[in-house]
Structure formats: C-alpha cells, structure tokens
Design a protein around this motif. Sequence first.
Motif, short mmCIF file in Angstrom:
data_model
loop_
_atom_site.label_atom_id
_atom_site.label_comp_id
_atom_site.label_asym_id
_atom_site.label_seq_id
_atom_site.Cartn_x
_atom_site.Cartn_y
_atom_site.Cartn_z
N ASP A 660 52.87 37.64 26.29
CA ASP A 660 51.43 37.71 25.87
C ASP A 660 50.46 38.14 26.58
O ASP A 660 49.33 37.38 26.70
CB ASP A 660 51.37 36.35 25.27
N LEU A 661 50.55 39.21 27.22
CA LEU A 661 49.62 39.85 28.11
C LEU A 661 48.36 40.62 27.32
O LEU A 661 48.94 41.42 26.58
CB LEU A 661 50.30 40.91 29.09
N HIS A 662 47.21 40.17 27.45
CA HIS A 662 46.17 40.70 26.56
C HIS A 662 45.05 40.77 27.49
O HIS A 662 44.55 39.88 28.46
CB HIS A 662 45.86 40.36 25.37
N VAL A 663 44.00 41.48 27.09
CA VAL A 663 42.82 41.43 27.58
C VAL A 663 41.73 40.43 26.94
O VAL A 663 41.63 40.63 25.61
CB VAL A 663 42.17 42.91 27.71
N ILE A 664 41.19 39.48 27.77
CA ILE A 664 40.39 38.53 26.80
C ILE A 664 38.91 38.85 26.92
O ILE A 664 37.86 38.30 26.26
CB ILE A 664 40.80 37.33 27.23
N GLU A 665 38.43 39.68 27.85
CA GLU A 665 37.13 40.16 28.19
C GLU A 665 36.96 41.50 28.85
O GLU A 665 37.80 41.60 29.83
CB GLU A 665 36.28 38.98 28.80
N ALA A 666 36.03 42.40 28.51
CA ALA A 666 35.97 43.48 29.16
C ALA A 666 34.45 43.92 29.13
O ALA A 666 33.82 43.83 28.17
CB ALA A 666 36.61 44.70 28.38
N THR A 667 34.06 44.08 30.40
CA THR A 667 32.69 44.57 30.75
C THR A 667 32.53 45.82 31.34
O THR A 667 33.69 46.28 32.10
CB THR A 667 31.79 43.27 31.44
N LYS A 668 31.53 46.28 31.88
CA LYS A 668 31.41 47.58 32.53
C LYS A 668 31.82 47.21 34.16
O LYS A 668 32.08 48.15 34.90
CB LYS A 668 30.23 48.14 32.66
N ASN A 669 31.67 46.03 34.49
CA ASN A 669 31.97 45.51 35.85
C ASN A 669 33.38 45.12 36.08
O ASN A 669 34.05 45.03 37.21
CB ASN A 669 30.99 44.46 36.41
N TYR A 670 34.08 44.39 35.12
CA TYR A 670 35.49 44.07 35.43
C TYR A 670 36.09 43.71 33.95
O TYR A 670 35.40 44.04 32.97
CB TYR A 670 35.37 42.59 35.87
N VAL A 671 37.46 43.60 34.20
CA VAL A 671 38.32 43.20 32.92
C VAL A 671 39.19 42.14 33.37
O VAL A 671 39.60 41.95 34.28
CB VAL A 671 39.32 44.51 32.49
N VAL A 672 39.10 41.10 32.28
CA VAL A 672 39.79 39.80 32.66
C VAL A 672 41.16 39.84 31.53
O VAL A 672 41.08 40.12 30.44
CB VAL A 672 38.99 38.62 32.25
#
Length: 1705
Positions: A660-672
Amino acid sequence: MMALPFYQKHHQHYDRAYRHKELQSTLSQYQKEEKRKSAVYSHGSTAYTRGSAAYRHGSAAAYGHESAAAYSHGSAAYGHESAAYSHGSAAYDHESAAQSRRSAAYSLGSESLSKMSSAYDHESAAHSRRSAAYSLGSESLSKRSAAYSLGSEAYSHGLKDSNIMIEDRSYKLSPKAKRAKQSLFSEEKENKAIDYVVPVFTGRQVYVSGITDTEEERIKESAAYIARRNLFATGEGISATRVATSSSTEEQHEKKSRKVAIRESAERLALKKTLEETEEFHRKLNEDKLLHAPEFVIKPRSHTVWEKQNVKLHCTVTGWPEPRLTWYKNNVPINVHTHPGKYFIESRYGMHSLEINKCDFEDTAQYRASAMNVKGELSAYASLVVKRYKGEFDASYFHAGTVTMPLSFGVTPHGYASKFEIHFVDKFEVTFGREGETMSLGCTVIIHPDIKRFHPEIQWYRNGVLITPSKWVQMHWSGERATLTLAHANKEDEGLYTLRVVMGDYYEQYSGYVFVRDADAEMPGAPASPLDVECLDANKDYVIISWKQPAVDGGSPILGYFIDKCEVGTTHWTQCNETPVKFARFPVTGLIEGRSYIFRVRAVNKAGISIPSRVSEPVAALDPADRARLRSHPSAPWTGQIIVTEEEPAEGVVPGPPSDLHVIEATKNYVVLSWKPPGERGHEGVMYFVEKCTAGTENWQRVNTEIPVKSPRFAVFDLAEGKSYRFRVRCCNSAGIGEPSEATEATVVGDKLDIPKVPGRIIPTRNTDTSVVVTWTESKGAKELVGYYVEASIAGSGHWEPSNNNPVKGTRFICHGLLTGENYIFRVRAVNAAGLSEYSQESEAIEVKAAIGGGLLHAAPSPPYDITVLESVRDSMVLGWKQPKIIGGAEITGYYVNYREVIDGVPGKWNEANIKPVSERAYRIHNLKENMVYQFQVAAANLAGVGTPSPPTRSFKCEEWTIAVPGPPHDLLCTEVRKDSLVLLWKPPVYIGRNPVTGYYVDVKETEATDEHWRSVNEKPIANKFLKVSGLKEGVSYLFRVRATNQAGVGKPSDTTDPVIAETRPGTKEMEVDVDDNGVISLNFECDQMSPDSKFVWSKNYEPIEDESRLAFDAKGGKSKAAFKDLGEDDLGIYSCAVTDTDGVSSSYTVDEEEMKRLLALSHEHKFPTVPLKSELAAELLEKGQVRFWLQAEKLSGNAKVNFVFNDKEIVNGEKYKMKVDHNTGLIEMIMDKIEDNDEGTYTFQLQDGKATNQSSLVLIGDVFKKLQNEADFQRQEWFRKQGPHFVEYLGWEVTADCNVLLKCKVANIKKETHIVWYKDGREIMVDEEHDFKDGVCTLLISEFSKKDAGNYEVILKDDRGKDKSKLKLVEAAFADLMNEVCRKIAVSATELKIQSTAEGIRLFSFVNYYLEDLMVSWLHNDAKIKYTDRVKTGVTGEQIWLQINEPTPQDKGKYIMELFDGKTTHTRKLDLSGQAFDEACIEFQRLKQAAVAERNRARILGGLPDVVTIQEGKALNLTCNVWGDPVPEVTWLKNEKPLTADAHCILKYESGKSASFTMTGVNTIDSGRYGILVKNKYGTETSDFTVIVTPATAQIGMVMHDADVQGPNLNTMTIAKRKKATATSNYHNEGEKEDFVKPHAEEIIATEETPDPNEILIVEEGDDRDGSGQAVKETDVKSTVPEIILHPTGSLIRQGEKSEETNT
C-alpha cells in the motif's frame, strides 16, 4: 504455555520466595569465584571476625548480643561460602532492629567520616563496603570497646592489603541470562515509600551503581572511577546491596582514651592517603573509555491510591557522566514551579524520587522518568491510579472552600430544588490583549436557591471547545466568582469564551470575545508570528508539523516559514529546514525513537524573521500502535513488582516488500510517502530504504543512502519542480534487504492544494457603538479551508488593521474595537495550508453606531424576492414570496404588501394591501378590479424596523383562473441539509383546480445546469408535503421545485428554491434517542449555535405538535428533550427539531415499528437489567493440560461479583481452582489444574453487577466429559514431552524431483548437545554428517529407492533433558503408496519419445531419472498393444526405455504410445511415426545398414607383419599375413610405394584368398627399403607397411640369434621374445586413412611401454615350425653363428586384439 494477557507479555510477577532463591543462587556463585581469587581478603575477614567477637562482648550496651552475633556471622560467612552480604543482611534485618537504628544514628552523626567511608567502600568494591563502614564509621561505638578497635585495626590492615590487590584484579559474576532484566524490591505495603534491595544487575552495559557521598565532587568522582576501572577490566557487573536504616535520636557520650584516639587518627590518615592515591589514579584514566549510557538499577513502580493520599515514586539510575533525570506526566514535563506544593522532586546519591501530594482523580496518569547524559537517554514508566470513594464519604469534603464536589458522586440536587436560577453579574465584556501579556476574565455567579452542600461545576469554553487547565490557562472558583487567567496570551487564545455554570441537569452560560493583538516585531517590517502549531501523523522518526499563517505580513509578502524543534527537557532549538517553505505543513524527519519534542514556527519576509510562534504540545517519537497502547492501556494494577522482559528476536528472516505504498502529500518542496509494514518480517523490527526514479525510466536511486528510516512514512526532498517521479520502498533488518515494493504511479512535483479563491459580497451591518457585523459569501471550491481573516480601515485612510488574528470559520464576524461615528470599510481573505487568497473587494462604507434595539445585533431586513401569484379570482389575488436573504440579525416580525394599477403600461400610485404585518409568506389581496393589470411589492420588518421594499413585480392580470390543474405550491424550505441529503418542505397550492390535490412531484437540478436537466425525484406522486431527497453529491449546489397534481393533471411548478449546497456543516449534530436507567425513552437534540432568542421547535411528520399528551418537552440551555410518556403505535412517525434564529440547524429521527420494538425492549432491559454477555461459558484446554472455564461480559463495574458453582456447590480459589475476574475487559475465568473423574458435572458462573444479574452454565457429562478428560491428559503428556527435544512434525516421507525418497521430520527445543539417530528395522543407520538443526528439519535421503528399502524406520532425538522418537512404517500398504509415488515421479520425469535409426532398424526411446521394475511399461501401435517378436521388441538400457523395430516396413507406420503405469495412474508419451518422420528414419536405416555391410565385407589385413625388420645380409626373410574380404580381395606387394613383382629372389604367394606370404632369399643391402601390402575389393582397400633393414654380415648386433636349418621345404621360423608387455595401439594404415577395426584372429607384435635401450639385447627363440603353428622348437647354443634378426626399438608398437606375441620370420 497458555497465552498471556496483553499486560503480562512484557511483565513477569515473581513471589518473594522466588526472588530470594534467585538472589542467593547468583551471589553464591559469585562468592565461590571470590573465594578462589581472594586469599588476602579472607585473611582480613578472619581478623575482622575476631575483632567483631571482641567488639560483641565489649559493646553490649550499644548492640544486642543477638544482633552482633548475626552480623559477625554474616561477615565471617562472607569470607567463606555463605550467601554474601545480602544473606547476612537478611538475618541482620530480621534479628536486630536495634543495630540498624544505632548504625543509622552513627552514620548521620559522623558526617565527615561517613563520607570518606562511603567513598572507601565504593573503592574497595562490595565486600569492603560494609566492613569499612563499621570498622571506620562507628566512631562513637568504637570508643566503647578497645577490643573492637584492635579487631578493627587488624581487619583494616587486611583490607588495605586487600585493596592493593583489588586494583589489579577483576570481578566475575556467575553466568546470567542473555536478556533477563530483573529488579527485586523489598516487601512493603503498597502505598508507603520503601527502600530497595539492589539485585545483581544485568543489562546492555553493566557497572557499579553510583556512590552515596554528596559533599565533595572530587571524592565522588575518584571513587567512581576506581570502581569503574575494576568493572571495565572484565566487562562484568558487581551487585551492590544497600540496607535501609531508620534514624534514631539516641546519642551516646563516653570519654575516649588517648590510645583509642591516636589509633582512630591513624586510621583516618591511612584512609585519606588511600583516597589521595585513588584521586591520582583518576587523573590518569581516559575518561572517554568510561562513558556509558544511563541505566535504571531500580525502576519506579506503579501505585494505586485513594484520593487525598500522598504517593512517592522512586528510582535509581546509574551512568557516566552522571545522568540528568526528568519526570514526565503523560509525556509532559512536570514543572514544580507551576504547581507549587503539588510536586516535590528530589535527587540524591543516584536515587531520585517524585512525591505527589494530595492525589486527586486528575493525577491518574502514566509517569515517566527520563535519564539522559552524553551517551544517550533511557526512560522508565510507572502508572498511578487514583481511586475515588463511591460509597459513604466524609461530609467535610463538601465544605472545603475551593473544592467543587462533582455531582457525579451519586447525589443530585433534585431533592432540594426542582430548578435553579443562575445569574451572572459583573460580567467580562469584549476583551483586548497583546501577545505575551497576562489576561484575566471573570464573572460573579449568583445561584438560587443556595444549597451549601452542593457547589456548581464551572466550565470554560473557547469557540465551543472545553478548556482544561494547563501552563497557559489557569481557572479559579472562589465560591462566588469564576475567573480564567491567560498567563502568557497568544493568538491561539483569541476566540469566543463561554462561562458555563452547571447545577445538576441545569446550566446557564455567558459569552464574550477575546482579541489578542500581535506583539511588536523584533525587526521593523517583519511579519507576525504563525499560530496553532500542531504535530500530525507522528511516528518513530517522523512527524508532520502544521500551522496557520499570520494575518499580518509586515507590509511585504511572506517568503516562507522556518520550523524549529527542541527535545523536551532541553533548551536547545534546532532549525529543521534550510530554506523557507511556503506550504503550511512540513515533514520533520530524523527524530530519535522514544524521545519527546516540541516545535515552533517562524515566518520570514524580505524585512526579517518574525518572533517564534507558541510551541506545540510535546509529541513522542513513537510508533502509532505503541502510542495508542500507552493511551488506552495504562500499566496493570500494582501486584508487587513489574519486570520488563524482551522476547528473543527471530533471526535470519529477510523482510518482505511493504504494501500500500502511495503519495499522501505532494508540494513543490517535498513529496510524502506512506506505506504499510510487510507481513513477513519475523519478530525483529524492520527499517526502510526509499528509492526514486524519473517517470518513464528504470534508473532507481536510493534516497536515504546512509541511514534507513524506521517509520512507514518518509518525506522526499530535493525534487525538480514539474518533473514526474515514481517511488518504491525496500525493507531491511539484520538478515538483509528485502525485495522492493510496487512502485507508485508517476507523481508530478508541485503544489496540489490551490490557494483559495477570493470571498465575495462583503456586507457590513451596524451592531453597537464600537462594532460592526460583517458577512460574506464563502470562497468557491476552497479545499482544506482554515478560515478567514477580516481587516478594517477608516474610509479614505488607506491603513488596514486586522480585526481578528485567529482565522474564523463561517461567513459572519463581529468586528469590535471600532471608533464610534467613523466610516469603515472592510475586506476579507481566505486561508488554507497553501496560503492566503487575494483580498476581496472592499465593502461599502458604514458608519459605526448602534443599530435600533439598544445596540443589539439588529438591522432592518433586506427585501423579499421571487414574488409570484398563487391564485387569481375576479376580485382578489394571492401572492407568495421568499424570505429576505438578510434578516438583520433579528427575527422577521411580518411583511407589508403594496400594489398599484398599470393602465396602458403606465404604473399608478402605490396602495397598502395590509395595515398589520402578515407573518406568512402568502397573502390574499382583496377588492381588486377584474381584468385590471397590477404590480406588487413586499417589504419585511423586524425589531430594527421595516426594510426596503422589493422591486415592483412584473404585471399580473386579475382574472378568474379556470384551468383544471392545481396552481403552484409555495413557501419551499430546505432543512436538515447534509452532504448527501436534505429534507424539502412546502405548502400546498392556494388554487387547487377543479379537483382536490392528490399528490406532489419534486424536481431537482444542479444550479449551473440548464432547464432541460430538471428531473423528478419521485416517480409516483406523494401525498406528504415533505420529502427527504437522497443521493446528492457532496459540495454540489442544487435547485428544487414542486408540482402539484390532481385528477386533471400536473400543475404549474413552484418557484425554485435558493441554491443549496449539499454539505454537512462543521458542528452539525444529529438527534439521538436515549433510554435512561428508569426505562424512559426520549429524543434529544443539542445545539451550540443558539442565540439568546433561539428556540427549539419540535414537530411530527414536519407538522407542529399541538397535542402534548403523549410527549413531555424540556429545554435546558442548549439541549432539548422530548420524552415519550407511553410509546405505542400512535407515536410512529418522523420527529424533527429545528432551532430558530440559527442558520438552519435541524435534525430528525424516524420511529417506525421496528425501532419502536427495539426501544421498548431496551426500556424493559433498563428497568430489569441483566449483565450482557459477549460469550457464554465455555471450556478450553491450556498447554499443560489445564482446563480453562471462561466467559466474557460486555462490561463490568468495579463492584461486580462472581460466584463459581459446581453441581450446586460453590467452589473457591485454591490449589485446584484459580479464579480471576478482569473488570476492565469483562473476562471471567477459572482454571482447573487437573481434570479428574469426580469433576464430571455442571459448572455455573453467577454474575451480579449492581441491580443487573446473569448466569451461564456448562454441562460436562458422559462422552463430552470423557473426551475433554482424554484431551487434557494427552495435552499434559505433550507438555512434558516438549520440555526436552521433541518433534513438531513427526517422521514422514517425500519424493524428490530426482525420484529419490526423503525421510523428514521437524524438531524443536534442541541445543548443541542434542543428537539424532536413525534406525531401520532396529539397526542404526550410519549418517555421514551430523545435522546442525539450523532449519529445524532433519532429513534422511534414500537414493534409487526400491523394495530392499522397505521396512520400519525410526528416528530418536535425545540429550540430557530427555528424548523423543518418531516411527514410520514403510511396509505393505504404506510401502505400496510410497512406491506408487516414486513410480509416478519416474513416470513424470520421462522425456518425450524420440526416434533413432540403427543398422538393424528403427528405435523409439525415452529417458527417465532412473528405472524401477515396479514401473510397468507397455507400448501401443495405433491404439493396439504391440505383440513383441524377434523383429519388434522392447527393453531398458540404463535410464533408457526403448522399442526396437528391426527391418521396418510400411505396416510399422502409425502412432506409438508408451504407457507408464505407476500403480494408480497411467502416464503416456506419444509419437507419430508416419509420413516424413518414417521416411527419414527408413532412409537413415538403409544407409546405416549398407554402411555396416560395407564395413563388414571390405578388404582388410588381419595382421602378421612387423613394423621394422633388421636382417643380416645373405639371410632369408619370410613374412606372412592373413587377409580377408568378401569378395576375395586382390593382393599387391609394394616396395618404396611401387608394385613389387615376383621373381626368384622375391617369392610372393597368395593362398586361398586368406594368407599372403613374402619371401626373399639371400637378402642384400639393396633389399633395404619400405615395403607394404595392399589388399583391395569393391568395398574398400587397406595397406600395411613395414621397413626392412639389411645389415652387412660383419656387423655386430646386440642380440643372440639362433640358426635354423634353411634346407628343405620349410622356412626357418624365428620368434622375438619381449621383455615387457606394452599397451600402445597398433596402426595398420597409411597416413591419412582412418583407424582400422581390431580383428579377433590377427597376430600382433607388442612393444614395450618404455623405449628400450638401443644396446639392449633381446632374446630370440629359434625352432622348427613343422606344423605351421608358429611356435618355437627349442633354444640352441647362444654362441652358434646363426642368422640374426634385430627388432628396431623405435619401430615398436602394440596391436590390440591379437592373441600371440610372436612374429614368424
């Protein structure tokens, strides 16, 4: 063993006897080791023993005889094999309290000597520690006894010598368990402060605990270094034991003799010198090597106390440098200054304590002691449970001045007053403050009637959220006045504060707004500080920090934010990000697991950095599961001791991939990234490596290359904005790195959350002389909206000031603090995590002054709208309209209608239709003229006055409606709006048409859709004037309308409603049904948005309830209740409750027949309660064969009781039965140690909890009982078997892919000494290699299994703990099954059929792994079994199964099938031998056949010719060879490769086509040369060459020759004897030809293996060959002159297959 409850998995509970045994055993081993190594100390100890004996007689006044003897015995025993000091100390404690008191008195009285003694005692390790205290410390006692002084002196000298030896020697303890951590406490009462007995310490780093001197750091450090030097010499720990002593006030005075004084002085000087030497050694030590992390020698224990009692938590910590210890309550540091008198923290001699005075229920928490030094941090936990009295209590508690007795004590005020009147005087108003200031809110409360024994419950709320006391907020109730103090105001404290006074079921509240302005910036132009810093999604080494942006940016845009962190207990702040981040969330990584942190945020613009925000609440870097466990499961009630153990981790398990790997938040500075841990990981913890790659490639790069992360969360930085990436994660542990997870979808780096759009329609409304009400429309499509900031400006000034510093939710705000009479304009901006929106358009200017109504929140309403005609007759018309969008802050009191005539398009003068306001939104206007055209307008009125009339409507003609269908319904209202549904209400049409209205249709469409998208919600008309519309999309705006229908058809639709957005607004509450303890059923609704004028309006089926005979209504504060008096069928329906003067707050509850039955059953249950059970009584077996009877109740109170009954007789806790009741989980269990024959019967558990009762029974008789008893006996035997090495899986077999048989079994509980022995039929099977048991599986491989391997197999495990065996019978049916499986494996291994042509015919064949006779093989040709003949036959050669077809014919064409029958299944291999395959095979067969004929019949030389012949000149040479061929070959002799013709000198003969001879008479030198014979026929030719060397007659040769008669018909025959038999191959061919086949009758010449010496003489035998056999006749005289033949050594060769070793010459 049985499975332990959750709180016992990490704790073990030992009784007192076990602890003593363990301690004695450990110390006994330690003393044996010491005895062997310490002769000097034994000598000193003996001297001391003699001195102690003298002292015992000389100081009887100070010490009792028994006590001195006990101590003497303990000291002497220490020098030998006794139980060391702890054993002597035990006797000392039990037998002599007097000695303990006097020793303590002296220890306190002789301070300086005690300090030196303490240091000396630590320097000398454990054995000298106690003795020195008595020999040097007991100054006053030694004055009393010269004999004791002499003995002490002798002992002191012994110690001095011993101490010299101690410095160069190390102590070794007895072996200890690998991971055991044990703490042993002295037995005391539960709630009393106790002293401790320190056990032998085992842990990751072991050392002597800290010394007890506190006066001079020099003495402490030197002694500690000496002890640690001895310690680290071996790496082992030394157990240290202290005996607590009680102080005594007795003092003894006695004159001291000069001799005694001098001796004591000398002893002090010797001690001082020893300390100086120790200190000098300390200076030489390398301190870095001695540093080690903190360790808890004694951990704090949990307590359970009553309210008002004191409790003290103790712990002992060691470490170097000396650790600093901090106490926490629920992970919040305890500050004694903020709670004066509540907490007392003490640290002394490495012992630390926390005392809590007058415990109350709020003190129930988990307390943590955190020890920290430069080497690390370690925490220990203890739980405190404060119990509250529920029965009789001291009435004096109710008269305490500041103590509020909660009404939950079971006493209510209803017996004194039916209702309380609560009034607020001296109230706090709107308050303004500034960051950093102290603010106080207060209000005097008057309650009538005044009942002394009952005090109100004071509650403070901020924005509807209950406030709890903290370091920021303090609350006080003096009995008359309630105050709330903000010790250090921050913008987070801004909001609406509400004081609620609760008396039983009644309460009143008062509210006021508090504004907090920004503090002055440290740099001009710097922004204000952020606010509401929160920690989200905390994990082991990761946390997300969120905050709210400030309202003030300092005049320039905010560039971003810096996040700082600080570890709790320190003051060092560390910046987490190097560059500012704009997004109001940021992931912080690199936290240390188990530690707590606080965070703050600073804003930055081009002018500078703001002051820091208020720090966040502390957050612990823990796994969420561990945090939840700590919150929900405090430590178990105190049982005397808690020992924390750790499981041995499973090694060698490489973890699987995360899921269940997924991106929970993405901004121009980082990806969680977020993922779930793998399922396959063993017991060992896992860590993670994160990898990334650019989308569209497979170039994976590891992100965290150095340190793996512990949390299933990770923030990836340094990504290129706008690029797409994919991510994956690998797990790792000590066993290695696992496979990667599935990669994520491509993620574009950039902000996913958009800045909210600008709010619209800013409308200011007058309120008071200093405030204005501002309303606006919300930002469209805003996601994760935090709130709004409102700014105000004096019109024309251009200077804007924030009206709020904490974002407000909703679309209405009162701006306070304005200047009276000034004109203000307002603007609003929205804020979310992405940032702040642009400013809205400025509002119209409004003058600040009080509105009509005395400064209440009132203003005239806006005009009504959507005016339409509902009915028209000859002289009247009915109008309908909608309520104004802005009601002015007060309820609409009525409407005024005006009308005017319109003649030829020219409107006339307005006329009033009604003088008194009408409350309904429909009105009939009378006295109109038929066929006249009219226009209308409507104005609304409230307390502030009559609002602006609506614009004139379009023109309507007054005429009689004659249509058959009904007119439009009107007054549509949307209520109970939720995210997926709402309830639509309407009123029936005024004009019903020719027939009564029979029903209604409700239509719906999205607001932005065209009219073609109207659709009906209901397919059939409904009779009700309400409908719940479901299936709406959240966040979508809708319009609704209603059409009435009668027999004539469907009428005109109503006007549409206003746009309604499907959403559940924050704070929305639903109506709830409740059944109280008396069985009363009621509907309850609560509203926290009420204004002073709001009321609860109840309805049934959306009609007002006029008959209250069946319901009783009660409203108290913000709650309303409708109680059913006697719920029945007449009460079925939909009950709704709406709150007036709110933004549509409403809810409903449906009572249908099924719900009525449920409520009545629940009411009956409450009247006559039973204890609900989750499960009935059941029985199960435990690991040792015990029987566990158990049941589980839904819940149990602390007063619940259980009776255990067997066959109508109560049984109690004892040796056979162990009962346990867990009130927290409701689990009730009884464990029977062993089930016996007399235990057959009925078992019953009887429960009683207050009024509720229940019972459950289990019948164990007959076969059921016998089965359970047999299983229990078997389980008990199994448990005993498993104490030693045993089989987990018994012996079985498996057939491998190679068709071998593998006998295997699975074993457990084995060790290095465990042996395994295999047997077959009672005879041991010798195994080449000893099994290592690493995989827990033992195997025996049997290759090429066959019938000879049948038999009984047995394997035995054995070691010193016992043995276990497993048998496997491989005979009869079992052997047949195994053979079938082997045959099946062989059959499966068979390759596909292949074709091979031979000289005899065609062969079909297949290979198997190996062949077994039990495998039955049969062949089929064209589905018919083949009958085997000499021409067609089958067989097996090695692993090849074949079918041979000799001399194939066309009848042999067709499909061939090979069937392999394994005993159960037939396996087939097929081949089609026809067509091209058959033709090619036949062609190849014919070719091979002809080749074989040619090879068999070709001409060939069978042998008889040498390679080299050496002969003397003049002698005769005769050579003969055999030839063969069919047809008979032609023979040609050659010389030097030219044909040789026969003459008198060279005679050539060829007899019968078999024998060819070559004879030369009287050879001479010209006859030397290379000769050969050539044989030839139609199948081939063959040649054989030989060399003839003729030597002169005078030449000497190195051989002895024998002369034979050359006269007569027979030629001389000479045989050349060979010294050695050779093995070289013969060569009969010319160069370039193939090697000849070996002929069975050919003669051969065999040369030696080694090249013979040229000078070697070969023996030649000469004789007459009269019968042509070629045998030598006899040997003659070696000296006779006979012709000689020399065999040239270089021409030697070997011809294989020839029988003779002779050559005829």
